[in-house]
Design a protein around this motif. Structure first.
Motif, PDB file in Angstrom:
ATOM      1  N   ALA A   7       0.933  -1.043  -0.017  1.00  0.00           N
ATOM      2  CA  ALA A   7      -0.027  -0.071  -0.039  1.00  0.00           C
ATOM      3  C   ALA A   7       1.026   1.215  -0.003  1.00  0.00           C
ATOM      4  N   LEU A   8       1.983   1.383   0.721  1.00  0.00           N
ATOM      5  CA  LEU A   8       2.770   2.371   0.908  1.00  0.00           C
ATOM      6  C   LEU A   8       3.487   2.620  -0.609  1.00  0.00           C
ATOM      7  N   LYS A   9       3.785   1.408  -1.424  1.00  0.00           N
ATOM      8  CA  LYS A   9       4.472   1.902  -2.537  1.00  0.00           C
ATOM      9  C   LYS A   9       3.795   2.210  -3.380  1.00  0.00           C
ATOM     10  N   GLU A  10       2.356   1.815  -3.663  1.00  0.00           N
ATOM     11  CA  GLU A  10       1.307   2.262  -4.670  1.00  0.00           C
ATOM     12  C   GLU A  10       0.964   3.764  -4.321  1.00  0.00           C
ATOM     13  N   HIS A  11       1.187   4.096  -3.092  1.00  0.00           N
ATOM     14  CA  HIS A  11       0.832   5.597  -2.616  1.00  0.00           C
ATOM     15  C   HIS A  11       1.907   6.461  -2.945  1.00  0.00           C
ATOM     16  N   ALA A  12       3.425   5.903  -2.722  1.00  0.00           N
ATOM     17  CA  ALA A  12       4.535   6.991  -3.144  1.00  0.00           C
ATOM     18  C   ALA A  12       4.596   7.363  -4.567  1.00  0.00           C
ATOM     19  N   GLU A  13       5.064   8.458  -4.823  1.00  0.00           N
ATOM     20  CA  GLU A  13       5.144   9.038  -6.109  1.00  0.00           C
ATOM     21  C   GLU A  13       6.675   8.819  -6.767  1.00  0.00           C
ATOM     22  N   SER A  14       7.461   8.471  -5.806  1.00  0.00           N
ATOM     23  CA  SER A  14       8.854   8.130  -6.310  1.00  0.00           C
ATOM     24  C   SER A  14       9.691   7.309  -5.101  1.00  0.00           C
ATOM     25  N   GLY A  15      10.845   6.871  -5.498  1.00  0.00           N
ATOM     26  CA  GLY A  15      11.751   6.181  -4.358  1.00  0.00           C
ATOM     27  C   GLY A  15      12.048   7.036  -3.243  1.00  0.00           C
ATOM     28  N   ALA A  16      12.304   8.157  -3.297  1.00  0.00           N
ATOM     29  CA  ALA A  16      12.718   9.003  -2.511  1.00  0.00           C
ATOM     30  C   ALA A  16      11.526   9.225  -1.298  1.00  0.00           C
ATOM     31  N   GLU A  17      10.242   9.555  -1.977  1.00  0.00           N
ATOM     32  CA  GLU A  17       9.215   9.840  -1.170  1.00  0.00           C
ATOM     33  C   GLU A  17       8.859   8.518  -0.461  1.00  0.00           C
ATOM     34  N   TYR A  18       8.972   7.231  -0.766  1.00  0.00           N
ATOM     35  CA  TYR A  18       8.750   5.954  -0.460  1.00  0.00           C
ATOM     36  C   TYR A  18       9.504   5.921   0.718  1.00  0.00           C
TER      37      TYR A  18
END
Length: 232
Positions: free
Chosen positions: A180-191
């Motif tokens: 769920a977190l990976k799907e929400h993040a817009e980039s690797g840094a934001e993840y």
């Protein structure tokens, strides 16, 4: 290298500025201490300088958490004299007894060992500036996730207030939350930033997250849950 090892003042500084505010926010039901005394004066591996008086003060500070439900479990340690003297000091703190004003009970650097009211820690010298600056760096970093660590008048970093962890990333199994977190993040840094925020939120949840079915079916889980339910 070339700096004095951390001792009573440095550990008390870290407890007062980081550990105790975090613990107050977390509101534990029980505090378990792995009492190996590796930081005690005379320990050949820890090479720190925490005296019995320092351990007495640290224990006294912890006793204010969880309604006094504090357990010190002996383990490890590499100097029997250091372990013995330190554990006696901790036991005195648990019993509400003060430290004697003689021998190893004295705080270092000329401390008197006399009580000064509510702020017992005032009988210890100030923390060394190098160690104090390290504690400050840790406090400033953790303040992104624990507002109680913010200094008076200090604002949270902008990115900490903008991050929003989706509800789906705070429940279910570890794999489900990560997805769920990976799907929400817009980039690797934001993840990576979201993941740090997620961990902070998970440790502050009011209710224990429901474990997967195979864990719920284990007898040990039920016993553990019942033991916490019985706490006043």
């Amino acid at each position: 290298k070339g700096l004095p090892p951390p001792g009573d003042a440095e550990y008390i500084d870290a407890f007062r500025r980081i550990l105790l505010p975090l613990a107050a926010d977390f509101r534990p039901d029980l505090v378990l201490v792995s009492a190996g005394f590796d930081a005690a004066s005379g320990d050949p591996l820890g090479e720190c300088e925490v005296s019995p008086a320092g351990y007495h003060e640290l224990t006294r500070m912890l006793a204010g958490l969880a309604g006094g439900r504090l357990v010190l479990a002996l383990e490890g340690g590499y100097n029997l004299d250091s372990i013995s003297n330190s554990m006696v000091a901790c036991a005195r703190a648990l019993l509400g007894d003060s430290m004697p004003n003689d021998g190893d009970g004295q705080p270092p650097d000329g401390g008197s060992g006399d009580s000064c009211g509510v702020e017992e820690a005032c009988r210890f010298p100030p923390a060394h500036h190098f160690h104090a600056s390290t504690v400050e760096q840790v406090r400033a970093h953790l303040a992104q996730f624990w507002p109680s660590l913010c200094a008076p008048g200090e604002d949270l970093p902008v990115h900490a207030t903008e991050l929003r962890v989706p509800a789906a990333a705070l429940r279910g199994t570890k794999a489900e939350m990560e997805k769920a977190l990976k799907e929400h993040a817009e980039s690797g840094a934001e993840y990576e930033r979201l993941r740090e925020r997620q961990e902070a939120l998970l440790f502050q949840l009011e209710e224990m997250p429901k474990p997967p079915p195979h864990v719920l079916a284990q007898r040990g889980w039920g016993v553990l849950r019942e033991s916490f339910d019985r706490l006043p």
